[in-house]
Design a protein around this motif. Structure first.
Motif, PDB file in Angstrom:
ATOM      1  N   TYR A  19     174.986  47.522  22.786  1.00  0.00           N
ATOM      2  CA  TYR A  19     175.032  46.287  22.009  1.00  0.00           C
ATOM      3  C   TYR A  19     175.619  46.549  20.637  1.00  0.00           C
ATOM      4  N   GLU A  20     175.167  47.654  20.006  1.00  0.00           N
ATOM      5  CA  GLU A  20     175.687  47.984  18.676  1.00  0.00           C
ATOM      6  C   GLU A  20     177.176  48.296  18.736  1.00  0.00           C
ATOM      7  N   ASP A  21     177.601  49.018  19.773  1.00  0.00           N
ATOM      8  CA  ASP A  21     179.019  49.334  19.925  1.00  0.00           C
ATOM      9  C   ASP A  21     179.841  48.063  20.119  1.00  0.00           C
ATOM     10  N   ARG A  22     179.336  47.166  20.958  1.00  0.00           N
ATOM     11  CA  ARG A  22     180.067  45.923  21.186  1.00  0.00           C
ATOM     12  C   ARG A  22     180.127  45.078  19.924  1.00  0.00           C
ATOM     13  N   LEU A  23     178.992  45.046  19.182  1.00  0.00           N
ATOM     14  CA  LEU A  23     178.965  44.288  17.936  1.00  0.00           C
ATOM     15  C   LEU A  23     179.958  44.860  16.941  1.00  0.00           C
ATOM     16  N   ARG A  24     179.983  46.207  16.858  1.00  0.00           N
ATOM     17  CA  ARG A  24     180.927  46.853  15.949  1.00  0.00           C
ATOM     18  C   ARG A  24     182.372  46.568  16.382  1.00  0.00           C
ATOM     19  N   PHE A  25     182.609  46.594  17.686  1.00  0.00           N
ATOM     20  CA  PHE A  25     183.945  46.307  18.206  1.00  0.00           C
ATOM     21  C   PHE A  25     184.365  44.876  17.873  1.00  0.00           C
ATOM     22  N   VAL A  26     183.434  43.934  18.071  1.00  0.00           N
ATOM     23  CA  VAL A  26     183.743  42.527  17.766  1.00  0.00           C
ATOM     24  C   VAL A  26     184.022  42.343  16.275  1.00  0.00           C
ATOM     25  N   GLU A  27     183.207  43.000  15.448  1.00  0.00           N
ATOM     26  CA  GLU A  27     183.417  42.884  13.999  1.00  0.00           C
ATOM     27  C   GLU A  27     184.779  43.456  13.596  1.00  0.00           C
ATOM     28  N   GLU A  28     185.144  44.583  14.195  1.00  0.00           N
ATOM     29  CA  GLU A  28     186.452  45.169  13.892  1.00  0.00           C
ATOM     30  C   GLU A  28     187.583  44.246  14.328  1.00  0.00           C
ATOM     31  N   ARG A  29     187.443  43.662  15.508  1.00  0.00           N
ATOM     32  CA  ARG A  29     188.472  42.745  15.998  1.00  0.00           C
ATOM     33  C   ARG A  29     188.559  41.506  15.122  1.00  0.00           C
ATOM     34  N   LEU A  30     187.383  41.001  14.692  1.00  0.00           N
ATOM     35  CA  LEU A  30     187.385  39.825  13.811  1.00  0.00           C
ATOM     36  C   LEU A  30     188.053  40.163  12.477  1.00  0.00           C
ATOM     37  N   ASP A  37     156.450  54.396  38.884  1.00  0.00           N
ATOM     38  CA  ASP A  37     155.412  55.069  39.669  1.00  0.00           C
ATOM     39  C   ASP A  37     155.724  56.546  39.889  1.00  0.00           C
ATOM     40  N   ASN A  38     156.704  57.051  39.121  1.00  0.00           N
ATOM     41  CA  ASN A  38     157.006  58.480  39.231  1.00  0.00           C
ATOM     42  C   ASN A  38     157.765  58.932  37.989  1.00  0.00           C
ATOM     43  N   PRO A  39     157.780  60.227  37.722  1.00  0.00           N
ATOM     44  CA  PRO A  39     158.417  60.726  36.492  1.00  0.00           C
ATOM     45  C   PRO A  39     159.902  60.400  36.387  1.00  0.00           C
ATOM     46  N   ILE A  40     160.615  60.392  37.512  1.00  0.00           N
ATOM     47  CA  ILE A  40     162.052  60.110  37.466  1.00  0.00           C
ATOM     48  C   ILE A  40     162.301  58.685  36.993  1.00  0.00           C
ATOM     49  N   GLN A  41     161.595  57.719  37.597  1.00  0.00           N
ATOM     50  CA  GLN A  41     161.777  56.325  37.185  1.00  0.00           C
ATOM     51  C   GLN A  41     161.293  56.094  35.760  1.00  0.00           C
ATOM     52  N   GLU A  42     160.293  56.859  35.357  1.00  0.00           N
ATOM     53  CA  GLU A  42     159.799  56.772  33.978  1.00  0.00           C
ATOM     54  C   GLU A  42     160.901  57.178  33.005  1.00  0.00           C
ATOM     55  N   TYR A  43     161.561  58.269  33.326  1.00  0.00           N
ATOM     56  CA  TYR A  43     162.660  58.739  32.479  1.00  0.00           C
ATOM     57  C   TYR A  43     163.831  57.755  32.483  1.00  0.00           C
ATOM     58  N   LEU A  44     164.190  57.279  33.679  1.00  0.00           N
ATOM     59  CA  LEU A  44     165.330  56.364  33.785  1.00  0.00           C
ATOM     60  C   LEU A  44     165.076  55.065  33.044  1.00  0.00           C
ATOM     61  N   LYS A  45     163.825  54.617  33.037  1.00  0.00           N
ATOM     62  CA  LYS A  45     163.506  53.397  32.305  1.00  0.00           C
ATOM     63  C   LYS A  45     163.691  53.601  30.817  1.00  0.00           C
ATOM     64  N   GLU A  46     163.308  54.785  30.325  1.00  0.00           N
ATOM     65  CA  GLU A  46     163.458  55.087  28.902  1.00  0.00           C
ATOM     66  C   GLU A  46     164.932  55.157  28.504  1.00  0.00           C
ATOM     67  N   VAL A  47     165.722  55.889  29.280  1.00  0.00           N
ATOM     68  CA  VAL A  47     167.136  56.044  28.920  1.00  0.00           C
ATOM     69  C   VAL A  47     167.919  54.768  29.199  1.00  0.00           C
ATOM     70  N   ASP A  48     167.394  53.928  30.089  1.00  0.00           N
ATOM     71  CA  ASP A  48     168.067  52.664  30.389  1.00  0.00           C
ATOM     72  C   ASP A  48     167.934  51.709  29.216  1.00  0.00           C
ATOM     73  N   ALA A  49     166.831  51.836  28.468  1.00  0.00           N
ATOM     74  CA  ALA A  49     166.629  50.947  27.320  1.00  0.00           C
ATOM     75  C   ALA A  49     167.499  51.368  26.143  1.00  0.00           C
ATOM     76  N   GLU A  50     167.686  52.691  25.962  1.00  0.00           N
ATOM     77  CA  GLU A  50     168.460  53.170  24.822  1.00  0.00           C
ATOM     78  C   GLU A  50     169.935  52.793  24.890  1.00  0.00           C
ATOM     79  N   PRO A  51     170.618  53.031  26.041  1.00  0.00           N
ATOM     80  CA  PRO A  51     172.039  52.679  26.089  1.00  0.00           C
ATOM     81  C   PRO A  51     172.304  51.207  25.842  1.00  0.00           C
ATOM     82  N   LYS A  52     171.339  50.331  26.200  1.00  0.00           N
ATOM     83  CA  LYS A  52     171.551  48.906  25.979  1.00  0.00           C
ATOM     84  C   LYS A  52     171.662  48.621  24.492  1.00  0.00           C
ATOM     85  N   VAL A  53     170.772  49.303  23.686  1.00  0.00           N
ATOM     86  CA  VAL A  53     170.841  49.111  22.241  1.00  0.00           C
ATOM     87  C   VAL A  53     172.144  49.678  21.706  1.00  0.00           C
ATOM     88  N   ILE A  54     172.480  50.889  22.180  1.00  0.00           N
ATOM     89  CA  ILE A  54     173.716  51.519  21.729  1.00  0.00           C
ATOM     90  C   ILE A  54     174.919  50.692  22.158  1.00  0.00           C
TER      91      ILE A  54
END
Length: 242
Positions: A170-181, A151-168
């Motif tokens: 997840y990819e970092d964790r997946l890469r870490f797990v693959e390296e450990r395996l 309901d405001n520009p700040i939360q709009e921005y935070l929602k967008e950046v909150d979605a990106e780090p989750k993908v990053i």
């Protein structure tokens, strides 16, 4: 847990517009707050924002819903809201989706488009009942979290950046797990190779043990044979002496 605490903040108008503001609050905004069964913090008629004080920030943080009288009360153009009021809105915006801007339908140009796109409720003094119903729906939406839309520009921005780090992340964790395996697989191969070497050495040790046992047996046979030869030699020598 109910979210009923409400803080109404408002700009400080000029002397000529003070009565106009009081009429808007008493006939439009306050009845809507009352019908939504909200509990006003501080002055029920609202808090004038003329500075940024610790007390005001505390009230904003304690409020569940912040209602902003965002009207243009001055006749001069261009008109902008007080920077103190904008600051208070930013504080409320940073705390979540909990801010409602109230403005007359005849005057919204003084607000940025980014604010008009969110929880901004227009009212008309000729149709205040409709405004009250819309206000109650927005309050219920905030209280129940029915809408995922910011309901405001700040939360709009935070929602967008909150979605990106989750993908990053997840990819970092997946890469870490693959390296450990991969490392674990390499270690497993090394362990299996060492285990095979140990088994080979164990077989060699067993073979050496068998060879040693055989040598000991033959050594015993040779010693027995030598003893037998010695005894026979002694008997022959004894006969000759006779």
């Amino acid at each position: 847990m109910s979210k009923n605490n409400c803080l109404l903040i408002k700009p400080m108008p000029g002397d000529q517009q003070f009565r106009n503001q009081q009429e808007v609050i008493q006939k439009v905004i306050s009845p809507a707050i009352k019908e939504a069964r909200l509990n006003p913090l501080g002055n029920p008629d609202g808090v004038f924002v003329t500075d940024i004080s610790r007390e005001l920030i505390r009230q904003i943080c304690e409020a569940d819903i912040v209602v902003v009288d965002a009207n243009c009360y001055e006749t001069t153009r261009p008109y902008t809201l007080s920077p103190f009021l904008y600051y208070c809105m930013a504080v409320s915006h940073s705390l979540g989706n909990r801010t409602i801007l109230v403005v007359d339908t005849t005057s919204t140009d003084h607000l940025p488009d980014s604010l008009r796109r969110h929880h901004m409720l227009r009212y008309s003094r000729q149709d205040a009942l409709d405004f009250v119903e819309r206000f109650k729906r927005v309050v219920e939406e905030i209280q129940t979290g029915q809408s995922d839309s910011p309901d405001n520009p700040i939360q709009e921005y935070l929602k967008e950046v909150d979605a990106e780090p989750k993908v990053i992340e997840y990819e970092d964790r997946l890469r870490f797990v693959e390296e450990r395996l991969g490392k674990l697989a390499h270690i497993k191969d090394e362990l299996e190779e060492k285990e095979a070497r140990l088994k080979a050495l164990e077989r060699r040790r067993e073979e050496l043990s068998r060879v040693e046992a055989e040598l000991e047996r033959k050594k015993a046979q040779v010693e027995a044979f030598e003893i037998g030869l010695s005894d026979e030699s002694d008997r022959i020598h004894f006969r000759r002496m006779k």
